[in-house]
Scaffold this motif. Structure first.
Motif, mmCIF file in Angstrom:
data_model
loop_
_atom_site.group_PDB
_atom_site.id
_atom_site.type_symbol
_atom_site.label_atom_id
_atom_site.label_comp_id
_atom_site.label_asym_id
_atom_site.label_seq_id
_atom_site.Cartn_x
_atom_site.Cartn_y
_atom_site.Cartn_z
ATOM 1 N N TYR A 23 -5.350 34.092 52.754
ATOM 2 C CA TYR A 23 -5.693 34.597 54.077
ATOM 3 C C TYR A 23 -6.553 33.583 54.822
ATOM 4 C CZ TYR A 23 -4.647 38.980 51.605
ATOM 5 O OH TYR A 23 -4.062 39.964 50.846
ATOM 6 N N SER A 24 -6.328 33.538 56.144
ATOM 7 C CA SER A 24 -7.266 32.800 56.989
ATOM 8 C C SER A 24 -8.496 33.675 57.206
ATOM 9 C CB SER A 24 -6.616 32.467 58.332
ATOM 10 O OG SER A 24 -6.384 33.675 59.066
ATOM 11 N N LEU A 25 -9.558 33.123 57.772
ATOM 12 C CA LEU A 25 -10.763 33.901 58.029
ATOM 13 C C LEU A 25 -10.468 35.062 58.971
ATOM 14 C CD1 LEU A 25 -13.446 31.075 58.449
ATOM 15 C CD2 LEU A 25 -13.036 32.524 56.457
ATOM 16 N N GLU A 26 -9.630 34.789 59.995
ATOM 17 C CA GLU A 26 -9.296 35.815 60.977
ATOM 18 C C GLU A 26 -8.506 36.947 60.331
ATOM 19 O OE1 GLU A 26 -8.705 32.599 61.328
ATOM 20 O OE2 GLU A 26 -10.265 32.068 62.812
ATOM 21 N N GLU A 27 -7.533 36.593 59.475
ATOM 22 C CA GLU A 27 -6.714 37.611 58.806
ATOM 23 C C GLU A 27 -7.583 38.482 57.887
ATOM 24 O OE1 GLU A 27 -2.416 35.267 58.462
ATOM 25 O OE2 GLU A 27 -3.990 34.928 56.960
ATOM 26 N N ASN A 70 -18.501 32.568 53.941
ATOM 27 C CA ASN A 70 -17.389 33.447 54.351
ATOM 28 C C ASN A 70 -16.043 33.058 53.746
ATOM 29 O OD1 ASN A 70 -17.006 31.128 55.822
ATOM 30 N ND2 ASN A 70 -17.455 32.059 57.818
ATOM 31 N N SER A 119 -10.581 28.529 55.458
ATOM 32 C CA SER A 119 -10.482 28.059 56.844
ATOM 33 C C SER A 119 -9.685 26.770 56.955
ATOM 34 C CB SER A 119 -11.895 27.825 57.408
ATOM 35 O OG SER A 119 -12.548 26.793 56.679
ATOM 36 N N ASP A 151 -10.743 39.086 58.171
ATOM 37 C CA ASP A 151 -11.618 39.925 58.991
ATOM 38 C C ASP A 151 -10.846 41.115 59.553
ATOM 39 O OD1 ASP A 151 -14.139 40.451 60.366
ATOM 40 O OD2 ASP A 151 -13.004 39.961 62.177
ATOM 41 N N PHE A 152 -9.610 40.853 60.046
ATOM 42 C CA PHE A 152 -8.786 41.911 60.638
ATOM 43 C C PHE A 152 -8.398 42.952 59.587
ATOM 44 C CE2 PHE A 152 -4.596 43.652 61.702
ATOM 45 C CZ PHE A 152 -4.878 44.221 62.945
#
Length: 743
Positions: A81-85, A24, A44, A87-88
């Motif tokens: 980007y972080s993983l959360e960013e 990921n 991450s 994904d969003f």
């Protein structure tokens, strides 16, 4: 360093820092223009965005310190980007799919971003004939090559993409039966006009060959053609893959196996379409001068290693100086391949209609190069399908099975009566050569018995006395070998034969003539005792020179021996061979000039390069012949054709296990590299392994190495790598043995 290498190295550095989990997390480094890259990172790691951004900038700056000014890379967009960013925002790892290739700039961008064209699934192989400059004989080579492929039973399409200066309508005016061509086809496709059927733009050449050549001209050249040409949009043609689709239609309708593209010259969009998007392979033509060399090097730099490229020099000056300069310019081409040259031919230059059947041989190097890929593909499939047979061939080669049956052309001449001077090395066993000639029990060593020298009745003739003694010994040898089971009193036989030879004639000339007549009579009487067809007696030169020739000076002994050997061979059943090893030959070679026509040189040490290469080729051909006789049959051919749906080069031939199935045609089958046989010839001379036995030992060791290190997808039973390792191993063994002996 190429831009692709630079981009990849930067990506490797960033991935090592940012990517901990490849499922990921990812880094994408895209080349945007000549020196700018954009970077996207999804990671991450617990690091502030500014810190990550500075890490990227600092690494690019450090990397730039190793590059020239022209190579330096500058950072454009940088998104982290972080993983959360990710994904969003729905950001996904980019898939580098095939892009438009409507210009040379597109080719550069696609290469530098590691974008590969989608793999073609079609059966037709597309080969673009390209030249940086015009007037280099590209179109002529294309037509002649098509004819040669057709002669091999191939179905070939010629497509004129030199649409700004087309020529097919002129050179094929007798065969082209349509007003439409490629430009009409593309124009109607682009503007959704009435569909033009492929059959309406295709004509077939009138050739008397096993295959067919179909022509797709650019179109009828007139004002309408010019207007349509101006309206064509190369990018839309590329996006919609109109030309690829055309080739597929040609394959479906006519079974086309090879599509040869006559490309547009120079740096332009039509040239880019033909070599960047459509071609599986590119053959680049150039005249040997500086501007052609620079232009071809530019194209090679743009293409990089993404497609198989081969450079051909054409219209070469036929003088020695012209050929020398051509090779000199060829050395400046940035490609690893052997020289391919087509010499200037005025008949070709002034011709107006093609093909020229009486000039086809000049272009065989190109057609054979094209067909090599097909043969390699077939060989790879044969080896995969017939693994057990392939392994059995390796077993037999390792054991040296059938090696004793292998004779070079020179060795097969041993039984020729006129070849009574033999030069050999210590690795050659003459008995093996004669055995394979069908005379297994009939090769003997000539024994020079240490009898007391007998004197002629006319003792004032020392040379004739010496000749008579040797002839008497020869008669003893013949008598012994004709009746080997009988006990012989060889000294009494010697005296008997000597007395029969001694005729008492005072005139020296008549004396020698009488001795020769009497010797033949003696041999005739000996021959009557046996029905053996032929007997060979090998005379070692040192043995006979050591004989106690009375009153004969050392400097004329060799001349005397040559007279004797001629006399000895004046019969039908007994062949006397005077044998020299390499060292002895070196010592006496000046004295042997008069009998050069009677000399059979079996030592490879004295062969010129062409003969040495031919000897090696003969060995491999004979090995292939024996392998073929045991492991190959027509059913195997049918099996491979049916399973693989292949168009096989000369598949009807019963010789399936050909030389190039056992060994590689070239040391690198992906390019026009040095032929393996030529490489092997150079290598055995360099390593001083110059004999038939050495070559057979190399084959045996290569088979052993191949069995230990099997390679998937190989197109020869023994790979080049195994041969290379075998030579190194045998060389090391020789060095070790030499050191041990010296110690």
């Amino acid at each position: 360093m190429s831009k692709l290498d630079i981009r990849q190295k930067i990506q490797d550095i960033l991935e090592k820092h940012f990517v901990k989990n490849k499922e990921n997390e990812w880094v994408s480094v895209d080349k945007v223009n000549i020196n700018r890259i954009d970077v996207d990172v999804v990671t991450s790691i617990d690091e502030k965005t500014d810190e990550s951004s500075n890490f990227i900038k600092n690494n690019i700056n450090s990397f730039n310190e190793t590059l020239s000014k022209a190579e330096k890379i500058y950072l454009g967009f940088c998104n982290i980007y972080s993983l959360e960013e990710a994904d969003f925002l729905g950001i996904e790892k980019p898939y580098k799919k095939s892009k438009v290739t409507a210009s040379f700039g597109d080719i550069i961008d696609n290469n530098e971003n590691s974008v590969k064209n989608d793999k073609r699934l079609e059966a037709t192989r597309v080969i673009s004939f390209y030249s940086y400059k015009g007037g280099v004989g590209r179109t002529v080579a294309l037509v002649q090559t098509a004819n040669l492929l057709s002669a091999k039973g191939k179905k070939v399409a010629l497509i004129d993409m030199d649409i700004e200066a087309p020529s097919f309508n002129d050179i094929f005016s007798d065969d082209i039966q349509t007003e439409n061509g490629l430009v009409n086809y593309l124009y109607n496709k682009l503007y959704n006009l009435e569909k033009i059927e492929v059959s309406s733009i295709v004509s077939k050449l009138s050739l008397n060959t096993k295959g067919d050549v179909y022509i797709v001209p650019a179109g009828n050249i007139n004002k309408k053609y010019v207007k349509m040409l101006e309206s064509l949009k190369e990018r839309r043609i590329s996006e919609n893959q109109y030309i690829k689709n055309l080739i597929n239609e040609l394959q479906d309708k006519y079974g086309i196996e090879y599509a040869l593209i006559d490309s547009r010259t120079g740096i332009n969009n039509w040239g880019a379409l033909s070599i960047g998007e459509i071609a599986d392979e590119i053959i680049l033509f150039a005249y040997p001068n500086k501007e052609n060399v620079n232009g071809i090097n530019l194209i090679l730099d743009i293409i990089e290693d993404r497609k198989k490229c081969t450079v051909v020099f054409s219209r070469i000056d036929v003088t020695d100086e012209g050929k020398r300069k051509a090779r000199q310019f060829f050395d400046e081409i940035n490609i690893e391949q052997e020289f391919i040259g087509i010499e200037y031919d005025s008949a070709v230059a002034v011709a107006t209609k093609y093909p020229l059947e009486d000039r086809l041989n000049k272009f065989k190097c190109i057609s054979e190069l094209i067909l090599e890929d097909e043969v390699n593909k077939f060989n790879a499939n044969w080896i995969r399908i017939n693994k057990e047979k392939s392994d059995k061939i390796l077993d037999d080669l390792e054991q040296g099975k059938y090696f004793s049956k292998i004779l070079t052309n020179d060795e097969s001449k041993f039984n020729n009566k006129s070849n009574y001077i033999i030069v050999k090395n210590n690795k050659i066993k003459l008995k093996d050569i004669v055995n394979e000639g069908g005379y297994k029990e009939n090769l003997f060593e000539f024994k020079v018995y240490d009898f007391e020298l007998m004197m002629l009745s006319n003792s004032n003739k020392p040379l004739i006395t010496a000749i008579t003694n040797i002839l008497a010994i020869a008669a003893v040898n013949c008598n012994n070998y004709i009746e080997p089971q009988k006990e012989h009193n060889i000294e009494m036989d010697f005296e008997n034969y000597f007395q029969r030879l001694d005729v008492g004639v005072k005139n020296e000339k008549d004396y020698l003539k009488s001795i020769v007549t009497n010797f033949r009579s003696i041999l005739d009487s000996i021959e009557e005792k046996s029905n053996v067809k032929r007997i060979y007696l090998n005379i070692n030169i040192n043995d006979i020179l050591k004989y106690r020739f009375s009153k004969v000076a050392d400097n004329i002994k060799i001349e005397l021996v040559l007279i004797i050997i001629e006399i000895l061979n004046l019969n039908d059943k007994f062949q006397f061979k005077l044998v020299f090893n390499e060292e002895e030959y070196e010592k006496y070679k000046d004295d042997l000039k008069s009998v050069k026509a009677n000399m059979l040189n079996l030592s490879w040490r004295y062969l010129n390069q062409d003969v040495l290469i031919d000897n090696i080729r003969q060995i491999f051909q004979q090995i292939s012949k024996y392998a073929n006789g045991i492991y190959s049959n027509d059913e195997i051919v049918k099996n491979v054709i049916e399973k693989e749906k292949l168009s096989i080069y000369d598949a009807s031939s019963k010789i399936l296990v050909g030389s190039n199935l056992i060994y590689c045609k070239r040391i690198d089958s992906t390019k026009y590299s040095k032929e393996f046989i030529i490489w092997l010839s150079d290598k055995i001379q360099e390593k001083k392994l110059v004999s038939k036995k050495d070559v057979l030992d190399i084959i045996r060791e290569s088979a052993r190495i191949e069995k230990l290190n099997p390679k998937e997808g190989k197109n020869s039973i023994i790979t080049f790598e195994s041969f290379n390792k075998a030579i190194q191993k045998l060389t090391n063994e020789i060095k070790t043995t030499t050191v041990y002996k010296e110690f």
